[in-house]
Scaffold this motif. Structure first.
Motif, PDB file in Angstrom:
ATOM      1  N   GLY A 160     -79.289  53.982 -37.587  1.00  0.00           N
ATOM      2  CA  GLY A 160     -80.733  53.849 -37.751  1.00  0.00           C
ATOM      3  C   GLY A 160     -81.267  54.704 -38.882  1.00  0.00           C
ATOM      4  N   PRO A 161     -80.735  54.546 -40.112  1.00  0.00           N
ATOM      5  CA  PRO A 161     -81.127  55.458 -41.187  1.00  0.00           C
ATOM      6  C   PRO A 161     -82.575  55.290 -41.616  1.00  0.00           C
ATOM      7  N   ILE A 162     -83.210  56.413 -41.961  1.00  0.00           N
ATOM      8  CA  ILE A 162     -84.468  56.358 -42.690  1.00  0.00           C
ATOM      9  C   ILE A 162     -84.111  55.926 -44.111  1.00  0.00           C
ATOM     10  N   THR A 163     -84.637  54.814 -44.544  1.00  0.00           N
ATOM     11  CA  THR A 163     -84.247  54.229 -45.817  1.00  0.00           C
ATOM     12  C   THR A 163     -85.382  54.306 -46.834  1.00  0.00           C
ATOM     13  N   ARG A 164     -85.055  53.918 -48.038  1.00  0.00           N
ATOM     14  CA  ARG A 164     -86.045  53.878 -49.115  1.00  0.00           C
ATOM     15  C   ARG A 164     -87.064  52.766 -48.851  1.00  0.00           C
ATOM     16  N   ARG A 165     -88.340  53.105 -48.964  1.00  0.00           N
ATOM     17  CA  ARG A 165     -89.413  52.114 -48.922  1.00  0.00           C
ATOM     18  C   ARG A 165     -90.409  52.482 -50.009  1.00  0.00           C
ATOM     19  N   SER A 166     -91.467  51.732 -50.146  1.00  0.00           N
ATOM     20  CA  SER A 166     -92.388  51.999 -51.249  1.00  0.00           C
ATOM     21  C   SER A 166     -93.838  51.915 -50.785  1.00  0.00           C
ATOM     22  N   GLY A 167     -94.600  52.965 -51.117  1.00  0.00           N
ATOM     23  CA  GLY A 167     -96.039  52.951 -50.885  1.00  0.00           C
ATOM     24  C   GLY A 167     -96.495  53.303 -49.488  1.00  0.00           C
ATOM     25  N   THR A 170     -97.975  58.081 -47.808  1.00  0.00           N
ATOM     26  CA  THR A 170     -99.272  58.608 -47.386  1.00  0.00           C
ATOM     27  C   THR A 170     -99.616  58.142 -45.979  1.00  0.00           C
ATOM     28  N   ALA A 171     -99.282  56.906 -45.674  1.00  0.00           N
ATOM     29  CA  ALA A 171     -99.605  56.358 -44.352  1.00  0.00           C
ATOM     30  C   ALA A 171     -98.886  57.111 -43.243  1.00  0.00           C
ATOM     31  N   VAL A 172     -97.610  57.447 -43.462  1.00  0.00           N
ATOM     32  CA  VAL A 172     -96.872  58.165 -42.413  1.00  0.00           C
ATOM     33  C   VAL A 172     -97.398  59.586 -42.267  1.00  0.00           C
ATOM     34  N   ILE A 173     -97.809  60.214 -43.364  1.00  0.00           N
ATOM     35  CA  ILE A 173     -98.405  61.547 -43.280  1.00  0.00           C
ATOM     36  C   ILE A 173     -99.722  61.485 -42.500  1.00  0.00           C
ATOM     37  N   GLU A 174    -100.539  60.487 -42.793  1.00  0.00           N
ATOM     38  CA  GLU A 174    -101.810  60.342 -42.075  1.00  0.00           C
ATOM     39  C   GLU A 174    -101.582  60.095 -40.594  1.00  0.00           C
ATOM     40  N   LYS A 175    -100.560  59.328 -40.255  1.00  0.00           N
ATOM     41  CA  LYS A 175    -100.289  59.003 -38.857  1.00  0.00           C
ATOM     42  C   LYS A 175     -99.972  60.250 -38.045  1.00  0.00           C
ATOM     43  N   TYR A 176     -99.173  61.152 -38.604  1.00  0.00           N
ATOM     44  CA  TYR A 176     -98.698  62.301 -37.834  1.00  0.00           C
ATOM     45  C   TYR A 176     -99.470  63.590 -38.100  1.00  0.00           C
ATOM     46  N   PHE A 177    -100.177  63.665 -39.247  1.00  0.00           N
ATOM     47  CA  PHE A 177    -100.861  64.917 -39.579  1.00  0.00           C
ATOM     48  C   PHE A 177    -102.361  64.741 -39.803  1.00  0.00           C
ATOM     49  N   GLY A 178    -102.854  63.501 -39.806  1.00  0.00           N
ATOM     50  CA  GLY A 178    -104.283  63.265 -39.928  1.00  0.00           C
ATOM     51  C   GLY A 178    -104.864  63.608 -41.282  1.00  0.00           C
ATOM     52  N   ARG A 179    -104.059  63.600 -42.319  1.00  0.00           N
ATOM     53  CA  ARG A 179    -104.503  63.905 -43.676  1.00  0.00           C
ATOM     54  C   ARG A 179    -103.586  63.182 -44.651  1.00  0.00           C
ATOM     55  N   ALA A 245     -90.274  65.956 -42.487  1.00  0.00           N
ATOM     56  CA  ALA A 245     -91.484  65.231 -42.881  1.00  0.00           C
ATOM     57  C   ALA A 245     -91.530  65.017 -44.387  1.00  0.00           C
ATOM     58  N   VAL A 246     -91.060  66.020 -45.133  1.00  0.00           N
ATOM     59  CA  VAL A 246     -90.945  65.869 -46.588  1.00  0.00           C
ATOM     60  C   VAL A 246     -90.009  64.712 -46.915  1.00  0.00           C
ATOM     61  N   ASP A 247     -88.853  64.681 -46.250  1.00  0.00           N
ATOM     62  CA  ASP A 247     -87.858  63.646 -46.536  1.00  0.00           C
ATOM     63  C   ASP A 247     -88.371  62.249 -46.215  1.00  0.00           C
ATOM     64  N   ILE A 248     -89.006  62.089 -45.065  1.00  0.00           N
ATOM     65  CA  ILE A 248     -89.472  60.752 -44.674  1.00  0.00           C
ATOM     66  C   ILE A 248     -90.599  60.288 -45.577  1.00  0.00           C
ATOM     67  N   SER A 249     -91.561  61.158 -45.862  1.00  0.00           N
ATOM     68  CA  SER A 249     -92.662  60.744 -46.737  1.00  0.00           C
ATOM     69  C   SER A 249     -92.160  60.458 -48.148  1.00  0.00           C
ATOM     70  N   ASN A 250     -91.196  61.242 -48.628  1.00  0.00           N
ATOM     71  CA  ASN A 250     -90.608  60.959 -49.944  1.00  0.00           C
ATOM     72  C   ASN A 250     -89.882  59.619 -49.944  1.00  0.00           C
TER      73      ASN A 250
END
Length: 328
Positions: A160-167, A170-179, A245-250
């Motif tokens: 179940g790797p976290i893979t490369r996606r695009s764009g 920011t959405a994942v950061i907003e979901k978990y950190f509200g910013r 969180a850095v890795d997933i958002s990147n």
């Protein structure tokens, strides 16, 4: 750091000096490690927020992924990254100090840490390479390491790797950190109950949870006991370094290791019901980018992002065992 035999998992915990901090990493190996014979050792990478003893070495009805692969005498190891599980925490910083989340275990910066563990394992087993198995976010530090050290990696398996996606960063950061950007903190906290709820609810609407019954009954209490020393503190926070969180958002902003550099045998395993963290389209794209001439992509029916805890785990054990044997 606890050193020695952990009876619940049948694993031995030893320490390795961190290359980045004045602290120790925990190297966890299955107690039944044989001499390995012709079988090369395996090194597991845990995912985001949860350590080795609660993932690949966690026993469900008496059997963990570690146990299953060790049955043939293969040496099995896991590395707790700094701040996780049996490893030391990050050195304390002033509570009023603004910190950079990238300084707390971002995958690209962990190559030297991982190399310390790989060198210890290969020396102990008198071999030159290891097989790597990486879980979820563990794919990112594992991928950076494998791409940088082709000469030390016999094969690599992604669960179940976290893979490369695009764009979507920011959405994942907003979901978990509200910013819209990561906060200037070193750690993210989530309780055992909340972590369990994420696992339980990660499935298509209207479907029955595929989690093993024994896992459902015991895991969050076992997790609480490991971290807090009390099975009932399931609502107390458990800290995880912000590197995940850095890795997933990147990754979801297309910042990732070069998949084409993975020229060793590569095995990618995805759950059919894994909709958010490892969707089918991004996993297929990952598979196509991998540079190996020997690569396999397997989808397990009715599996989610947490296949190692689910009824399909026996298929997971069987297929990984076969892949390793074919690529020793």
């Amino acid at each position: 750091m606890k050193i020695g035999l952990d009876a619940k998992s049948a694993c031995i915990i030893s320490s390795l000096q961190s290359k980045l901090h004045h602290a120790n990493l925990a190297l966890i190996r299955h107690f039944s490690n044989g001499d390995g014979g012709p079988r090369r050792p395996v090194l597991f990478f845990h995912g985001a927020t949860v350590s080795t003893l609660m993932t690949s070495a966690y026993r469900i009805d008496g059997l963990s992924w570690f146990d299953a692969l060790a049955e043939e005498g293969r040496p099995i190891y896991g590395l707790d990254l700094l701040g996780y599980g049996e490893s030391d925490p990050y050195p304390e910083v002033d509570v009023n100090e603004r910190v950079d989340p990238r300084d707390f275990g971002a995958g690209i910066d962990l190559i030297r840490e991982i190399d310390t563990a790989v060198d210890a394992i290969t020396a102990e087993n008198e071999t030159d390479k290891v097989h790597i198995i990486a879980i979820s976010r563990g794919a990112i530090p594992a991928g950076y390491y494998a791409a940088a050290h082709l000469e030390k990696v016999q094969s690599i398996t992604f669960h179940g790797p976290i893979t490369r996606r695009s764009g979507l960063g920011t959405a994942v950061i907003e979901k978990y950190f509200g910013r819209r950007s990561l906060p200037p903190i070193g750690h993210f906290s989530v309780s055992a109950r909340d972590r369990f709820n994420l696992l339980r609810d990660d499935r298509p609407a209207g479907t029955e949870s595929p989690l093993e019954d024994s896992f459902v009954r015991n895991w969050m209490h076992d997790y609480s006991e490991r971290v807090h020393g009390d099975r009932d503190k399931i609502d107390e926070p458990i800290r995880a370094p912000m590197g995940f969180a850095v890795d997933i958002s990147n990754a979801w902003d297309d910042i990732y290791f070069d998949e084409a550099k993975l020229v060793m045998p590569t095995f990618i395993i995805r759950g059919e019901w894994d909709q958010y963290l490892t969707p089918a389209a991004s996993c297929q794209s990952f598979f196509e980018k991998v540079g190996s001439h020997k690569k396999v992509y397997l989808q397990l029916a009715e599996g989610t992002h947490s296949m190692m805890y689910e009824r399909c785990r026996h298929s997971l054990h069987r297929h990984t065992k076969l892949f390793l044997s074919e690529n020793d």
